[in-house]
Design a protein around this motif. Structure first.
Motif, PDB file in Angstrom:
ATOM      1  N   MET A   1      -7.145   2.174  13.262  1.00  0.00           N
ATOM      2  CA  MET A   1      -6.200   2.672  14.235  1.00  0.00           C
ATOM      3  C   MET A   1      -4.667   2.693  13.718  1.00  0.00           C
ATOM      4  SD  MET A   1      -7.548   3.910  16.721  1.00  0.00           S
ATOM      5  CE  MET A   1      -6.052   4.260  17.875  1.00  0.00           C
ATOM      6  N   PHE A   2      -4.479   1.453  12.836  1.00  0.00           N
ATOM      7  CA  PHE A   2      -3.409   1.325  12.361  1.00  0.00           C
ATOM      8  C   PHE A   2      -3.040   2.564  11.175  1.00  0.00           C
ATOM      9  CE2 PHE A   2      -1.579   0.077   8.014  1.00  0.00           C
ATOM     10  CZ  PHE A   2      -0.042   0.171   8.369  1.00  0.00           C
ATOM     11  N   ARG A   3      -4.004   2.985  10.365  1.00  0.00           N
ATOM     12  CA  ARG A   3      -3.908   4.012   9.328  1.00  0.00           C
ATOM     13  C   ARG A   3      -3.852   5.288  10.169  1.00  0.00           C
ATOM     14  NH1 ARG A   3      -9.380   2.170   6.352  1.00  0.00           N
ATOM     15  NH2 ARG A   3      -8.442   0.419   5.159  1.00  0.00           N
ATOM     16  N   LEU A   4      -4.320   5.395  11.291  1.00  0.00           N
ATOM     17  CA  LEU A   4      -4.285   6.844  12.025  1.00  0.00           C
ATOM     18  C   LEU A   4      -2.999   6.698  12.402  1.00  0.00           C
ATOM     19  CD1 LEU A   4      -6.133   9.121  12.835  1.00  0.00           C
ATOM     20  CD2 LEU A   4      -6.657   7.927  15.120  1.00  0.00           C
ATOM     21  N   MET A   5      -2.556   5.719  13.041  1.00  0.00           N
ATOM     22  CA  MET A   5      -0.982   5.713  13.766  1.00  0.00           C
ATOM     23  C   MET A   5       0.050   6.172  12.580  1.00  0.00           C
ATOM     24  SD  MET A   5      -1.207   5.636  17.045  1.00  0.00           S
ATOM     25  CE  MET A   5      -2.625   5.836  17.774  1.00  0.00           C
ATOM     26  N   LEU A   6      -0.215   5.271  11.609  1.00  0.00           N
ATOM     27  CA  LEU A   6       0.948   5.538  10.307  1.00  0.00           C
ATOM     28  C   LEU A   6       0.945   7.098   9.941  1.00  0.00           C
ATOM     29  CD1 LEU A   6       3.036   4.101   8.615  1.00  0.00           C
ATOM     30  CD2 LEU A   6       1.181   3.428   6.853  1.00  0.00           C
TER      31      LEU A   6
ATOM     32  N   LEU B   1       9.448   7.478   0.461  1.00  0.00           N
ATOM     33  CA  LEU B   1       7.937   7.411   0.041  1.00  0.00           C
ATOM     34  C   LEU B   1       7.614   5.828  -0.042  1.00  0.00           C
ATOM     35  CD1 LEU B   1       5.446   8.992  -0.680  1.00  0.00           C
ATOM     36  CD2 LEU B   1       6.279   8.704  -3.021  1.00  0.00           C
ATOM     37  N   GLY B   2       8.574   5.022  -0.606  1.00  0.00           N
ATOM     38  CA  GLY B   2       8.372   3.585  -0.964  1.00  0.00           C
ATOM     39  C   GLY B   2       8.110   2.930   0.337  1.00  0.00           C
ATOM     40  N   ALA B   3       9.066   3.196   1.278  1.00  0.00           N
ATOM     41  CA  ALA B   3       9.064   2.654   2.647  1.00  0.00           C
ATOM     42  C   ALA B   3       7.605   2.784   3.283  1.00  0.00           C
ATOM     43  CB  ALA B   3      10.032   3.108   3.312  1.00  0.00           C
ATOM     44  N   PHE B   4       7.190   4.037   3.082  1.00  0.00           N
ATOM     45  CA  PHE B   4       5.738   4.362   4.005  1.00  0.00           C
ATOM     46  C   PHE B   4       4.778   3.343   2.889  1.00  0.00           C
ATOM     47  CE2 PHE B   4       7.391   8.624   5.349  1.00  0.00           C
ATOM     48  CZ  PHE B   4       7.802   7.990   6.668  1.00  0.00           C
ATOM     49  N   LEU B   5       4.834   3.420   1.741  1.00  0.00           N
ATOM     50  CA  LEU B   5       3.766   2.545   0.988  1.00  0.00           C
ATOM     51  C   LEU B   5       3.714   1.322   1.250  1.00  0.00           C
ATOM     52  CD1 LEU B   5       3.883   4.539  -2.387  1.00  0.00           C
ATOM     53  CD2 LEU B   5       2.211   4.848  -0.808  1.00  0.00           C
TER      54      LEU B   5
ATOM     55  N   ILE C   1       4.978  -0.104   4.277  1.00  0.00           N
ATOM     56  CA  ILE C   1       4.482  -0.334   5.709  1.00  0.00           C
ATOM     57  C   ILE C   1       2.882  -0.390   5.453  1.00  0.00           C
ATOM     58  CG2 ILE C   1       4.305   0.425   7.938  1.00  0.00           C
ATOM     59  CD1 ILE C   1       7.362   1.586   7.543  1.00  0.00           C
ATOM     60  N   TRP C   2       2.514   0.582   4.747  1.00  0.00           N
ATOM     61  CA  TRP C   2       0.887   0.943   4.627  1.00  0.00           C
ATOM     62  C   TRP C   2       0.260  -0.313   3.851  1.00  0.00           C
ATOM     63  CZ3 TRP C   2      -1.758   4.351   0.671  1.00  0.00           C
ATOM     64  CH2 TRP C   2      -3.389   4.658   0.865  1.00  0.00           C
ATOM     65  N   GLY C   3       0.872  -0.828   2.923  1.00  0.00           N
ATOM     66  CA  GLY C   3       0.358  -2.273   2.137  1.00  0.00           C
ATOM     67  C   GLY C   3       0.382  -3.466   3.133  1.00  0.00           C
ATOM     68  N   LEU C   4       1.419  -3.572   3.682  1.00  0.00           N
ATOM     69  CA  LEU C   4       1.699  -4.582   4.525  1.00  0.00           C
ATOM     70  C   LEU C   4       0.649  -4.624   5.800  1.00  0.00           C
ATOM     71  CD1 LEU C   4       5.368  -5.149   4.763  1.00  0.00           C
ATOM     72  CD2 LEU C   4       3.978  -6.432   3.567  1.00  0.00           C
ATOM     73  N   GLY C   5       0.407  -3.377   6.303  1.00  0.00           N
ATOM     74  CA  GLY C   5      -0.294  -3.211   7.227  1.00  0.00           C
ATOM     75  C   GLY C   5      -1.925  -3.484   7.026  1.00  0.00           C
ATOM     76  N   GLU C   6      -2.181  -2.873   5.838  1.00  0.00           N
ATOM     77  CA  GLU C   6      -3.626  -3.169   5.183  1.00  0.00           C
ATOM     78  C   GLU C   6      -3.953  -4.808   5.252  1.00  0.00           C
ATOM     79  OE1 GLU C   6      -6.269  -1.322   4.029  1.00  0.00           O
ATOM     80  OE2 GLU C   6      -5.075   0.420   4.904  1.00  0.00           O
TER      81      GLU C   6
END
Ligand code: HEM
Length: 182
Positions: free
Chosen positions: A118-123, A163-167, A169-174
């Motif tokens: 769900m996190f991946r989808l929302m992001l 792009l860095g900010a998104f990556l 957030i993605w990494g931290l979420g994972e």
């Protein structure tokens, strides 16, 4: 710039915007209604299966009409560089969304969808909204405020930071959701 060919391509550009971005809004509104328990999950899946094709058609049309527009304009200013970054991000994120959509369709009715998924989808949906609105706003500013906007000074750096900010957030979420699920 204000020539007949320019206006013809601009018309195609805007028609494709209606098709592409309109379909994005329909998909995301369905998702929002599902979160608020107004529609069934299966409805969201079947609607997004159809709108995905319209989104790609709109995006391809915007790029196809955008290229002659930029040639006729004869200049890529700093803000346009950021717009093109958003356009590329829409496509890359669209491929990710395509695979997420395929995976989500495999969950059975009533089955628990993992928080990490769900996190991946929302992001991914957030990245999509931000990129579409970003490109839209820049297009609007160029057309209705000033044609050449050489701001910010380092558009590649700004694009890289976004792009860095998104990556990040993605990494931290994972990490967060994987640790939580153990
Ligand atoms: C998702 C992608 C895109 C969105 C949402 C978008 C959005 C817009 C919008 C809202 C306008 C203003 C139209 C008006 O108010 O009359 C516009 C104009 C324009 N677009 Fe796009 N566009 C996209 C992709 C592109 C691409 C890929 C290119 C170039 C390769 C491009 C080049 C232009 C140009 C040259 C104009 C005329 C205004 C100017 O920049 O001087 N667009 N776009």
């Amino acid at each position: 710039m204000e020539t007949t060919p320019f206006f013809i391509f601009l018309f195609i550009h805007l028609s494709c915007l209606v098709l592409g971005f309109g379909s994005v809004m329909v998909t995301d509104l369905y998702g929002l209604m599902w979160i608020r328990d107004r529609v069934r999950f299966t409805q969201v899946i079947s609607v997004s299966g159809v709108t995905e094709k319209f989104i790609w058609a709109g995006w391809i049309g915007m790029v196809a009409a955008g290229i002659p527009l930029i040639i006729l304009k004869g200049e890529i200013d700093n803000l346009m560089t950021i717009k093109l970054f958003f356009v590329a991000l829409i496509a890359i994120n669209g491929i990710i969304l395509h695979f997420l959509h395929k995976k989500v369709g495999k969950y059975k009715k009533g089955e628990h969808v993992p928080n990490l998924f769900m996190f991946r989808l929302m992001l991914s949906l957030f990245v999509s909204q931000l990129s579409w609105w970003g490109a839209l706003l820049i297009g609007f500013l160029h057309r209705h405020v000033t044609t050449i906007i050489n701001w910010p000074d380092m558009p590649w750096l700004v694009s890289g930071l976004i792009l860095g900010a998104f990556l990040m957030i993605w990494g931290l979420g994972e990490i967060y959701f994987k640790v939580k699920e153990v």
